[in-house]
Design an enzyme around this catalytic site. Structure first.
Site, PDB file in Angstrom:
ATOM      1  N   TRP A  15       0.843  -1.215   0.000  1.00  0.00           N
ATOM      2  CA  TRP A  15       0.000   0.000   0.000  1.00  0.00           C
ATOM      3  C   TRP A  15       0.864   1.245   0.000  1.00  0.00           C
ATOM      4  CZ3 TRP A  15      -4.350  -1.345  -1.745  1.00  0.00           C
ATOM      5  CH2 TRP A  15      -4.983  -2.515  -1.311  1.00  0.00           C
ATOM      6  N   ASP A  69      -1.470   6.836   6.344  1.00  0.00           N
ATOM      7  CA  ASP A  69      -2.509   5.886   5.960  1.00  0.00           C
ATOM      8  C   ASP A  69      -2.724   4.991   7.184  1.00  0.00           C
ATOM      9  OD1 ASP A  69      -4.041   3.790   5.040  1.00  0.00           O
ATOM     10  OD2 ASP A  69      -2.741   3.271   3.343  1.00  0.00           O
ATOM     11  N   LYS A 123     -11.663  -1.901   7.425  1.00  0.00           N
ATOM     12  CA  LYS A 123     -10.830  -2.744   8.281  1.00  0.00           C
ATOM     13  C   LYS A 123     -11.286  -2.656   9.743  1.00  0.00           C
ATOM     14  CE  LYS A 123      -8.189  -3.509   4.633  1.00  0.00           C
ATOM     15  NZ  LYS A 123      -7.425  -2.417   4.094  1.00  0.00           N
TER      16      LYS A 123
HETATM   17  C1  LIG Z   1      -6.866  -2.046   2.600  1.00  0.00           C
HETATM   18  C2  LIG Z   1      -5.838  -0.975   2.616  1.00  0.00           C
HETATM   19  C3  LIG Z   1      -5.791   0.036   1.628  1.00  0.00           C
HETATM   20  C4  LIG Z   1      -6.707   0.043   0.434  1.00  0.00           C
HETATM   21  O1  LIG Z   1      -7.940   0.525   0.777  1.00  0.00           O
HETATM   22  P1  LIG Z   1      -9.109   0.732  -0.287  1.00  0.00           P
HETATM   23  O2  LIG Z   1     -10.151   1.365   0.548  1.00  0.00           O
HETATM   24  O3  LIG Z   1      -9.460  -0.614  -0.819  1.00  0.00           O
HETATM   25  O4  LIG Z   1      -8.592   1.637  -1.362  1.00  0.00           O
HETATM   26  C5  LIG Z   1      -4.834   1.019   1.751  1.00  0.00           C
HETATM   27  N1  LIG Z   1      -3.978   1.036   2.790  1.00  0.00           N
HETATM   28  C6  LIG Z   1      -3.982   0.088   3.751  1.00  0.00           C
HETATM   29  C7  LIG Z   1      -3.008   0.159   4.866  1.00  0.00           C
HETATM   30  C8  LIG Z   1      -4.923  -0.938   3.698  1.00  0.00           C
HETATM   31  O5  LIG Z   1      -4.941  -1.876   4.644  1.00  0.00           O
END
Ligand SMILES: *Cc1c(COP(=O)(O)O)cnc(C)c1O
Length: 356
Positions: A99, A166, A190
Site C-alpha cells: 500500500w 494511511d 478494516k
Molecule cells: C486495505 C488498505 C488500503 C486500500 O484501501 P481501499 O479502501 O481498498 O482503497 C490502503 N492502505 C492500507 C493500509 C490498507 O490496509
C-alpha cells in the site's frame, strides 16, 4: 458452530454495528422508510453525519484546527488526493509495504518523491529505522499498519516535517497525537464499517497552498465546507461507522481498545513463539502489528500447512489464509474481535500441535 472472522478486510465489526445497520435498512430512525431509500439531506441522516463527525473528533481528541470528512473512493483515492492537496515541491515516503508503494507511485505524478527507506528487500517483514527525512519536504508519509505483512508503527513519529498517515487498518486501535499529522486517512472496511467510505482527518491550515488546479471532488476544502455533503455520501457505510463509533465510546474509547488489543495480540504472539509448528514472519517484537498477526509453518513442518488450514477451518476459524505474497497465515484481530475468538484460534493451534 461459532465462526470466528479473522478476515483482513472487509472484516469483523461489532455485533451492535451489524444489528443496528440491519434494523435501519428496514426502518431508519423511526421514519418508516429504509436507510437505503431516504434522502441524504433528510434531517435524520444529516444528524447521522453530524454525530459521526463529532464522535471521530471526540474519540481521537482532535485539536482545534482539524476537520473530519467522510468521502468515497477508498484509501486508494487518498494516495492521489494527498499529494494533489499537499505536495508543492517535495515529499518524503517510507516504503513499508504494497500500500505504501502504491501511495509512492501516485505521489510521483505531483512532484519530487524521496523514498527515505524501504523494507521491500525482506518482503516488508520489518519497519526500517535510522533513516533521515529531508527537512524541506512538504510532508512525510507513513503507513502505520501494514495489513499484508503484519508490521506496525505504533507510536507517533518525531520528525522535522508534518506527518501524513494511511491508518486504514489501525485507526481507532490506540490513542494518537493528531497534532503531529497534516492528514490521517483510513478506508473504513478494516476497523470501522463496511467498505464504501473513507475517513480523512485534515489540518485546515495545511490546505490552500497549491498553485495547481485541484478538481472539486479531490479538494479536501470542498468536503470540509459542505460537511461531507457536497455530493451524495455513501449513506449506509456512514450509518454503520456511526454505530461502531458509539460502540467504541461505550467500551472506553481508543485507550481501552489499545489495552485489550495489546493483550489479544500478546497471547497470540506468545503461542506462535511457543508452538513448535509455527513461527512469526515478523521477528522484531516492536514491529509486530497488534491488528494483523502473520505466521508460517516452521521449516520442518512446511508440509502441514494445508492440514492446519483445514483443521482450523473445521474449528470455525475463517479468513486466516495469509496474503499470497507472504504465504502461511494471517489472523486479523481488529477492535471488534473478542479475546475469546483469539483464544479459540490458540486452542486450535495447541490441539494441532498435540496431534503432531
Ligand atoms: C486495505 C488498505 C488500503 C486500500 O484501501 P481501499 O479502501 O481498498 O482503497 C490502503 N492502505 C492500507 C493500509 C490498507 O490496509
Amino acid at each position: 458452530m461459532k465462526i470466528h472472522n479473522f478476515s483482513a478486510g472487509p472484516s469483523i465489526l461489532p455485533e451492535s454495528t451489524i444489528k443496528n445497520s440491519a434494523d435501519a435498512v428496514l426502518n431508519f430512525a423511526g421514519t418508516g422508510l429504509s436507510l437505503l431509500e431516504v434522502s441524504h439531506r433528510s434531517k435524520e441522516f444529516v444528524a447521522v453525519m453530524d454525530d459521526a463527525i463529532a464522535l471521530v473528533k471526540e474519540l481521537l481528541d482532535l485539536p482545534a484546527g482539524y476537520e473530519v470528512v467522510f468521502v468515497g473512493g477508498g484509501a486508494s483515492t487518498q494516495f492521489c488526493m494527498v499529494p494533489f492537496n499537499l505536495l508543492a515541491k517535495k515529499a518524503a515516503y517510507l516504503n513499508t509495504g504494497a500500500w505504501a508503494a502504491k501511495a509512492i507511485k501516485e505521489a510521483k505524478g505531483f512532484g519530487e518523491v524521496v523514498e527515505v527507506a524501504s523494507s521491500k528487500d525482506a518482503v516488508y517483514n520489518y519497519i526500517p529505522k535510522g533513516y533521515e527525512v529531508p527537512s524541506d519536504a512538504d510532508y512525510f508519509h507513513i503507513t502505520t499498519n501494514n495489513t499484508i505483512y503484519g508490521t506496525e508503527i505504533r507510536k507517533d513519529l518525531d520528525v522535522s516535517v508534518p506527518l501524513v498517515a494511511d491508518m486504514s487498518s489501525d485507526i481507532f486501535s490506540r490513542p494518537i497525537d493528531v497534532s503531529k499529522y497534516n492528514i490521517i486517512y483510513a478506508g473504513a472496511q478494516k476497523n470501522l464499517a463496511p467498505s464504501g467510505v473513507t475517513i480523512a482527518i485534515v489540518k485546515e491550515d495545511a490546505l490552500g497552498k497549491m498553485d495547481r488546479h485541484i478538481p472539486t471532488m479531490l479538494d479536501y476544502r470542498t468536503h470540509i465546507d459542505k460537511g461531507s455533503m457536497f455530493n451524495t455520501p455513501p449513506v449506509f457505510p456512514v450509518y454503520s461507522a456511526l454505530q461502531t463509533l458509539k460502540w467504541l465510546k461505550e467500551n472506553g474509547g481508543v485507550a481501552a481498545m489499545e489495552k485489550i488489543n495489546i493483550e489479544k495480540a500478546g497471547i497470540l504472539y506468545d503461542e506462535i513463539d511457543r508452538n513448535k509448528l509455527f513461527k512469526c514472519t515478523v521477528e522484531a517484537a516492536e514491529d509486530r502489528s497488534i491488528m494483523n498477526v502473520c505466521f508460517i509453518m516452521n521449516d520442518e513442518y512446511k508440509e502441514l500447512e494445508k492440514d492446519f488450514f483445514d483443521f482450523a477451518t473445521s474449528k470455525g476459524m475463517s479468513g486466516i489464509k495469509g496474503h499470497r505474497s507472504v504465504g502461511g497465515f494471517r489472523a486479523s484481530i481488529y477492535n471488534a474481535m473478542p479475546k475469546s475468538s483469539v483464544q479459540a484460534l490458540i486452542d486450535s493451534m495447541k490441539e494441532f500441535e498435540a496431534k503432531h
